[in-house]
Design a protein around this motif. Sequence first.
Motif, PDB file in Angstrom:
ATOM      1  N   LYS A   1     -36.429 -48.268  28.887  1.00 31.17           N
ATOM      2  CA  LYS A   1     -35.227 -48.223  27.928  1.00 31.17           C
ATOM      3  C   LYS A   1     -35.165 -49.578  27.559  1.00 31.17           C
ATOM      4  N   VAL A   2     -35.029 -49.570  25.996  1.00 33.47           N
ATOM      5  CA  VAL A   2     -34.796 -50.796  25.444  1.00 33.47           C
ATOM      6  C   VAL A   2     -33.557 -50.610  24.292  1.00 33.47           C
ATOM      7  N   SER A   3     -33.119 -51.663  23.651  1.00 29.46           N
ATOM      8  CA  SER A   3     -32.066 -51.713  22.832  1.00 29.46           C
ATOM      9  C   SER A   3     -32.748 -52.251  21.511  1.00 29.46           C
ATOM     10  N   GLY A   4     -32.620 -51.843  20.277  1.00 26.97           N
ATOM     11  CA  GLY A   4     -33.150 -52.064  19.008  1.00 26.97           C
ATOM     12  C   GLY A   4     -32.072 -51.888  17.898  1.00 26.97           C
ATOM     13  N   PRO A   5     -32.307 -51.835  16.670  1.00 24.35           N
ATOM     14  CA  PRO A   5     -31.648 -51.872  15.578  1.00 24.35           C
ATOM     15  C   PRO A   5     -30.985 -50.284  15.564  1.00 24.35           C
ATOM     16  N   TYR A   6     -31.716 -49.353  16.181  1.00 22.84           N
ATOM     17  CA  TYR A   6     -31.384 -47.787  15.920  1.00 22.84           C
ATOM     18  C   TYR A   6     -30.781 -47.418  17.267  1.00 22.84           C
ATOM     19  N   GLY A   7     -30.189 -48.260  18.037  1.00 24.55           N
ATOM     20  CA  GLY A   7     -29.663 -48.033  19.455  1.00 24.55           C
ATOM     21  C   GLY A   7     -30.591 -48.249  20.767  1.00 24.55           C
ATOM     22  N   THR A   8     -30.122 -47.500  21.554  1.00 24.56           N
ATOM     23  CA  THR A   8     -30.986 -47.802  22.930  1.00 24.56           C
ATOM     24  C   THR A   8     -31.760 -46.490  23.334  1.00 24.56           C
ATOM     25  N   SER A   9     -32.855 -46.680  23.768  1.00 23.63           N
ATOM     26  CA  SER A   9     -33.547 -45.219  23.862  1.00 23.63           C
ATOM     27  C   SER A   9     -34.949 -45.660  25.077  1.00 23.63           C
ATOM     28  N   ASP A  10     -35.234 -44.619  25.501  1.00 20.08           N
ATOM     29  CA  ASP A  10     -36.268 -44.966  26.310  1.00 20.08           C
ATOM     30  C   ASP A  10     -37.729 -44.070  25.841  1.00 20.08           C
ATOM     31  N   ILE A  11     -37.396 -43.693  24.417  1.00 15.96           N
ATOM     32  CA  ILE A  11     -38.575 -42.930  23.869  1.00 15.96           C
ATOM     33  C   ILE A  11     -39.401 -43.875  23.200  1.00 15.96           C
ATOM     34  N   TRP A  12     -40.894 -43.736  23.409  1.00 14.96           N
ATOM     35  CA  TRP A  12     -41.881 -44.820  22.614  1.00 14.96           C
ATOM     36  C   TRP A  12     -42.705 -43.955  21.896  1.00 14.96           C
ATOM     37  N   ASP A  13     -42.969 -44.229  20.606  1.00 12.47           N
ATOM     38  CA  ASP A  13     -43.878 -43.816  19.800  1.00 12.47           C
ATOM     39  C   ASP A  13     -45.340 -44.310  19.803  1.00 12.47           C
ATOM     40  N   ASN A  14     -46.197 -43.434  19.766  1.00 11.84           N
ATOM     41  CA  ASN A  14     -47.522 -43.590  20.009  1.00 11.84           C
ATOM     42  C   ASN A  14     -48.351 -43.702  18.479  1.00 11.84           C
ATOM     43  N   ILE A  15     -48.561 -44.724  17.998  1.00 14.10           N
ATOM     44  CA  ILE A  15     -48.991 -44.797  16.616  1.00 14.10           C
ATOM     45  C   ILE A  15     -50.468 -44.800  16.420  1.00 14.10           C
ATOM     46  N   ALA A  16     -51.300 -45.153  17.324  1.00  9.42           N
ATOM     47  CA  ALA A  16     -52.797 -45.049  17.543  1.00  9.42           C
ATOM     48  C   ALA A  16     -52.953 -45.071  18.934  1.00  9.42           C
ATOM     49  N   PRO A  17     -54.376 -44.800  19.214  1.00  7.70           N
ATOM     50  CA  PRO A  17     -54.680 -44.786  20.579  1.00  7.70           C
ATOM     51  C   PRO A  17     -54.266 -46.391  21.241  1.00  7.70           C
ATOM     52  N   GLY A  18     -53.565 -46.132  22.365  1.00 10.07           N
ATOM     53  CA  GLY A  18     -53.335 -47.518  23.312  1.00 10.07           C
ATOM     54  C   GLY A  18     -52.391 -48.328  22.458  1.00 10.07           C
ATOM     55  N   GLN A  19     -51.449 -47.770  21.250  1.00  7.32           N
ATOM     56  CA  GLN A  19     -50.434 -48.404  20.734  1.00  7.32           C
ATOM     57  C   GLN A  19     -49.291 -47.918  20.693  1.00  7.32           C
ATOM     58  N   TYR A  20     -48.015 -48.500  21.236  1.00  8.28           N
ATOM     59  CA  TYR A  20     -46.762 -47.942  21.306  1.00  8.28           C
ATOM     60  C   TYR A  20     -45.711 -48.972  20.621  1.00  8.28           C
ATOM     61  N   ILE A  21     -44.807 -48.353  19.960  1.00  6.63           N
ATOM     62  CA  ILE A  21     -43.588 -49.037  19.674  1.00  6.63           C
ATOM     63  C   ILE A  21     -42.261 -48.476  20.201  1.00  6.63           C
ATOM     64  N   SER A  22     -41.219 -49.224  20.251  1.00 10.84           N
ATOM     65  CA  SER A  22     -40.108 -48.492  20.803  1.00 10.84           C
ATOM     66  C   SER A  22     -39.477 -47.689  19.854  1.00 10.84           C
ATOM     67  N   ASP A  23     -38.992 -46.573  19.994  1.00 10.72           N
ATOM     68  CA  ASP A  23     -38.518 -45.646  18.972  1.00 10.72           C
ATOM     69  C   ASP A  23     -36.965 -46.246  18.458  1.00 10.72           C
ATOM     70  N   THR A  24     -36.433 -47.180  18.866  1.00  8.60           N
ATOM     71  CA  THR A  24     -35.366 -47.798  18.399  1.00  8.60           C
ATOM     72  C   THR A  24     -35.622 -48.634  17.397  1.00  8.60           C
ATOM     73  N   TYR A  25     -36.793 -48.955  16.855  1.00 14.25           N
ATOM     74  CA  TYR A  25     -37.265 -49.716  15.783  1.00 14.25           C
ATOM     75  C   TYR A  25     -37.594 -48.811  14.781  1.00 14.25           C
ATOM     76  N   VAL A  26     -37.475 -47.522  14.833  1.00 14.88           N
ATOM     77  CA  VAL A  26     -38.067 -46.622  13.847  1.00 14.88           C
ATOM     78  C   VAL A  26     -36.914 -45.670  13.310  1.00 14.88           C
ATOM     79  N   ARG A  27     -36.949 -45.491  12.071  1.00 14.10           N
ATOM     80  CA  ARG A  27     -35.722 -44.399  11.567  1.00 14.10           C
ATOM     81  C   ARG A  27     -36.477 -43.197  11.635  1.00 14.10           C
TER      82      ARG A  27
END
Length: 106
Positions: free
Chosen positions: A67-93
């Motif tokens: 769980k992390v906080s970013g500009p779009y709130g706090t969440s434990d959801i992570w986005d897989n954008i390529a094999p072995g590559q994740y970013i926190s959903d809190t940085y994605v609109r």
Amino acid sequence: MTTQDHQGAVEAADGQTLAAAAGGLTYPVAPGYRVKVRKGPGTDYPVVRQLAEGATIQIRCQQYGEKVSGPYGTSDIWDNIAPGQYISDTYVRTGSSGMVAQRCTS
């Protein structure tokens, strides 16, 4: 109704961005951020690269992680954008506080 920006992305009337070339759904990264892309769904995973400011990403799948906080709130959801590559959903609109893609299987 859609509009097109200077980078060739097409924005639908509901605010979601569509990739002009691939025709797939993409999402903008929070303005002013160079987001770190990690090997797994948490800040303890190594950084594999960094996204440029103004980047848009295509979400392949999503999974729960740290769980992390970013500009779009706090969440434990992570986005897989390529094999072995994740970013926190809190940085994605995504326009949602929940998952917008299928859950990652591995």
